[in-house]
Design a protein around this motif. Sequence first.
Motif, PDB file in Angstrom:
ATOM      1  N   GLN A 209       0.466  -1.313  -7.999  1.00  0.00           N
ATOM      2  CA  GLN A 209      -0.831  -1.587  -7.405  1.00  0.00           C
ATOM      3  C   GLN A 209      -1.382  -0.327  -6.769  1.00  0.00           C
ATOM      4  OE1 GLN A 209       1.033  -4.238  -4.227  1.00  0.00           O
ATOM      5  NE2 GLN A 209      -0.638  -3.291  -3.147  1.00  0.00           N
ATOM      6  N   GLU A 210      -2.680  -0.356  -6.502  1.00  0.00           N
ATOM      7  CA  GLU A 210      -3.301   0.794  -5.863  1.00  0.00           C
ATOM      8  C   GLU A 210      -2.863   0.864  -4.400  1.00  0.00           C
ATOM      9  OE1 GLU A 210      -7.613  -0.081  -4.860  1.00  0.00           O
ATOM     10  OE2 GLU A 210      -7.173  -1.656  -6.307  1.00  0.00           O
ATOM     11  N   TYR A 211      -3.272   1.938  -3.724  1.00  0.00           N
ATOM     12  CA  TYR A 211      -2.881   2.091  -2.330  1.00  0.00           C
ATOM     13  C   TYR A 211      -3.384   0.943  -1.479  1.00  0.00           C
ATOM     14  CZ  TYR A 211      -1.401   6.828  -3.234  1.00  0.00           C
ATOM     15  OH  TYR A 211      -0.748   7.911  -3.708  1.00  0.00           O
ATOM     16  N   THR A 212      -2.524   0.519  -0.561  1.00  0.00           N
ATOM     17  CA  THR A 212      -2.975  -0.492   0.383  1.00  0.00           C
ATOM     18  C   THR A 212      -3.445   0.221   1.645  1.00  0.00           C
ATOM     19  OG1 THR A 212      -0.733  -0.674   1.238  1.00  0.00           O
ATOM     20  CG2 THR A 212      -1.384  -2.241  -0.450  1.00  0.00           C
ATOM     21  N   ILE A 245      -4.011   2.674 -12.536  1.00  0.00           N
ATOM     22  CA  ILE A 245      -3.663   2.755 -11.111  1.00  0.00           C
ATOM     23  C   ILE A 245      -3.776   4.199 -10.639  1.00  0.00           C
ATOM     24  CG2 ILE A 245      -1.832   2.356  -9.429  1.00  0.00           C
ATOM     25  CD1 ILE A 245      -2.697  -0.237 -10.508  1.00  0.00           C
ATOM     26  N   ILE A 248      -7.344   5.043 -10.055  1.00  0.00           N
ATOM     27  CA  ILE A 248      -7.843   4.419  -8.820  1.00  0.00           C
ATOM     28  C   ILE A 248      -7.302   5.160  -7.601  1.00  0.00           C
ATOM     29  CG2 ILE A 248      -7.891   2.306  -7.461  1.00  0.00           C
ATOM     30  CD1 ILE A 248      -7.485   0.761 -10.090  1.00  0.00           C
TER      31      ILE A 248
END
Lengths: 636, 515
Positions: A209-212, A245, A248
């Motif tokens: 997933q992309e950065y949180t 990803i 992004i």
Amino acid sequence: MSEQTLTPQQDTGHAPRRAVVSDAPQAPANPALAGLVEHVGRLATTAGRTDLVERLLATRRRLQDPNVRVVVVGEFKQGKSKLINALVNAPACPIDDDVATSVPTSVGYGDEPAAFVFRRTDGEPGRDDLVREPIPLENLADYVSESGNPGNEKNLVGAEVLLPREILKGGLRLVDSPGVGSLDSASALATLSALSSAHAVLLVSDASQEYTEPEVQLLKRAMRISPNVAAVLAKTDLYPDWREIETIDRGHLTGIGDLPLFPVSSDLRLLAATEQDRELNTESGFPALVAHLRADVLQRAETIVARSALHDVSFVVEQMTLSTRTELSALANPEGTPRLIAELEDAKAKADDFRSRSSRWQVALADGVADLISDMEHDLRDRLRRVQREAEQAIDEGDPGPIWDQLAEWIDQRVASGVSETFVWTDERSQWLTDEIAQIFAQEQFELPRVAVGSTDGLLDPVERLPDFDPGHLSAGEKIYIGVRGSYGGVLMVGLATGLIGLSLINPLSLLAGVLVGRRAYREDMTARLTRRRFEAKNIVRRYIDEVTFQVSKQLKDRLRIVQRTNRDHFGAIADQTHRSLSDAVLAAKQTAGVYASERDQRMQVLQGQLRELEQVAGRLPALPAAPDQAKAVGR
Amino acid sequence: MSPDARADAAALVASARRLFADDPDALGVLDDLDRRLAEPLRLALAGIVKAGKSTLLNALLGERIAPTDAGECTRIVTWYRWADTPSVTAHLTAGPARRLPVRRSRGMLVIALGDLPAEEVDRIEVGWPSAVLRSMTLIDTPGIESLSLDVSARSAAFLTPEDNPSSADAIVYLMRHLHPSDLGFLEAFRDTAAGEARTVNAVAVLSRADEIGSGRIDSLLSAGKVAARYEREGDLGSLVLGVTPVAGLLAEGARTLRESEFVAFGKLAALERSAREKLLVSSDRFVRPTDVVDLDEDTRRQLLARFGIYGVRLATSLVRVGVADSSELAASLLEQSGLTPLQELVARQFGDRSDALKVRATTDAVERLLRRLPGEEGTDVRAALERLQASAHDLKELDLLSRVRLGTPPLAGPDAAAAARLIGGHGTGASTRLGLPADAGPEALRDAALAELDRWRTLGASPLADRTSREACAVVTRSLEGLLSEVGEVGPGEPAAHVVAAGGPVEGRPEGADQ
């Protein structure tokens, strides 16, 4: 640091995996430089300048072991330990599907594989002693992972693994940190303080997933503390969409700063090593990461070390040239000697001033640190008082008994977050102060022929690494924090107990009484109890905040004192050495008067020989390597 | 819960409606309650960003409807309700609802807001003719911890509103590893879900379970161990009713497996071992141009997108060990994915309680409305409300359950565990409550229930017990009595005790229990 790494390193033969790790070490310019240091060291010994010899010894130590720490950070279960294992192609850090690393583990070079843990012996507070205990390498997991050492119950400060691996030979140390669960926690604070002593930081996030939000926050804070941050996108073998990803994430990164991003797959790299598959290694993305570590981390650190070594050597040569040349000119030209002596005395007086406590740089340093300490205390107090006020408000709005758990947790988080901010801020300010002092020193440096010391380049290195990570400066803060948490557990008990007193009085006996006295009185009684509970709760919060303020400001003050001491020692040594050179020169010039003519010629020959040699050395000094990208180093 | 409770709740709403006839705001709330009572269980899927909420929703539906993507995808709260014909409606924060076109791309819905800005859309409702939606309404929510703060805020506002009970009856919380923000969210949901009563009505899912073991073939075993640990220890146990691992992508793929995909897996399985292993080593290698297998790149890319590298590895090895056709493969994959245990967990925990949860939501909302009224108005509604609250035993069970799970007194140790089981902490079936095997006969059930009843009556009657623990025992006793009336007659000589005497221990009871 370990003794093993200080001893000269022999070639340990070819590790079977070297074929895959195509990044064979390029030999740094160090051997030539080391020879030069040795040579000048011998000259200084002959001249009897022990102070300069000591300086060169320190230089040699730095050349031999640049001790470049790369800290790997990130949220937990992102593959930090595996990344390090893949980098060194060995199971250095224990990995598991479930349990996580609980103790920071440093992986460095050793001729033989070995593992150690650092344990703190209980000395008096403030003066902690660390013991380094050897442990069997295969039992490492029992010490550093959550399953073997849950919540760090063994009370370890860190662990160290030594491996005979080419990639580590240049002094590289990879540090595996426990995952940061949330930014507002004690673990985040420990990570931040580890970062302040790191040469570079790798932030690992997997390609799922992309950065949180917390990850971006961690990145931002890391960039404020460490000069060299890179992002790693891990586990690319698992996620077909990792390129998306990556795109992004790059988008997120451009908003933060100019950070490189390396997509890698640790599993592929490890597989490539077993299968000797060069292509697979390329696919794993590791060559680019290794190149980054070499070029932007190791090379940069080496350049800094080389620059500072060159500075040291030319400083020593110039100091020795000064006395030789003075004596020579006094011998050759006796009638000019009084004037020479007068000039030198004048310079000596200035040097005296310069090393005295009232010199401008000393004053600036003392003032700067004092200001910084009071600013820091104010900042911390301010942040914590805000927490206290909000907590008191929350207590006033309701009954603290039932919500005490949540309230306590909330206070805990807010306090950790506030302390982190103060820490980052103090760290920035102390870096700034060091730069400032270096500049003043450079400006104030009185005219002494060809003595160049004021440049900040040589200085940045020793200061950059002052809070040494492995021997536990990092966890001094952590321990105190845990100490606070320990007593905090006690505080919590008090909170619950007060809550319970309120309840248990409504039990069998008082129930009857309650019925008799009637509803109204009962309610009044409840109000009185509520007031008392609130009062108690506020008291507990106040005591806790007080304690944290006290402990944390003590910790930060100690850190700043180290900054002050390091600066003072560094610049003070330069001033002392200059002063001694001048004294020697004056003495030599005075002594020439009593020398007989026959001896004079002999002496002049010796001196000329020495001078020639010094000038030869000075002529052989290579040009200073270009300074590493300072904009990157300082501009945060 | 008896069906009358739901009717009672509806009656309560109706009577409240008369009281608030001239308050449009309150009427809006009451309309919502009416709809909520008439509807099946509202189950929300929540979790941090990219936890796989939409994928799991598709897996539950058995159809790929909810849009999924590599980046952050769901940005608006989306409701999936049962309807005869597909429809998409956007409900705005202000203004009338708007019908949107129903468009699908590769099976997935394309929600085109057109000129509507996302921040003005309160929620999107998708009507879909899917059998699953007859028994529950599914709600897909944007991820919390999103980098776009307004998206996270939208989820938080929906699931844990500041001043209202949540619109969701229960929640399936997806997480990848236990993260502090997960705990924070679940606590907030527990506190707002059913008002101040603090009911535990969430189950946790260890989602993307195939990735926990880096896509190795034994990944799900690993994930199962992790889930068991979370359930056993730590803070999560008090916040959720259970933790189960699910490989969402695998489940979605299994529920929608096509014949062509089975054929493709067959071709992969037929490859010689080393060639196959080379191909499956990473997702990049799998989709790279190659002629070792008779599948074009696009097909392979599709397979990877639908099943993930773990799914492809698993399906290939399943075909190799002799799965004969696509339906058998689908069944095996589904079994591996962990979806069925999740469905069972949801049915066990929420299926039988959906009435109780709805009645609780109703009573809380009405109570909140009544607070607006001054003094003595609406006495009859207040009385009805109190009656409903007092009579609804299920609500008390939920209350006690949450208290036991939180570890707060009255009960402690083995008593607490037993009480949790008896009041339905592991499921509301009679045998589950009594801790007997599922096929236990009525005789065995009755005997066990009688023995338990006796034990709890004694406990409740103990002079050492304080008031709260007596109340807790009363709730357990009442559950057991209800259970006995289900499985058969209460034994002769047993009083139909609703009231537990507060005096000393009751004589002769052990003999009664032995009969």
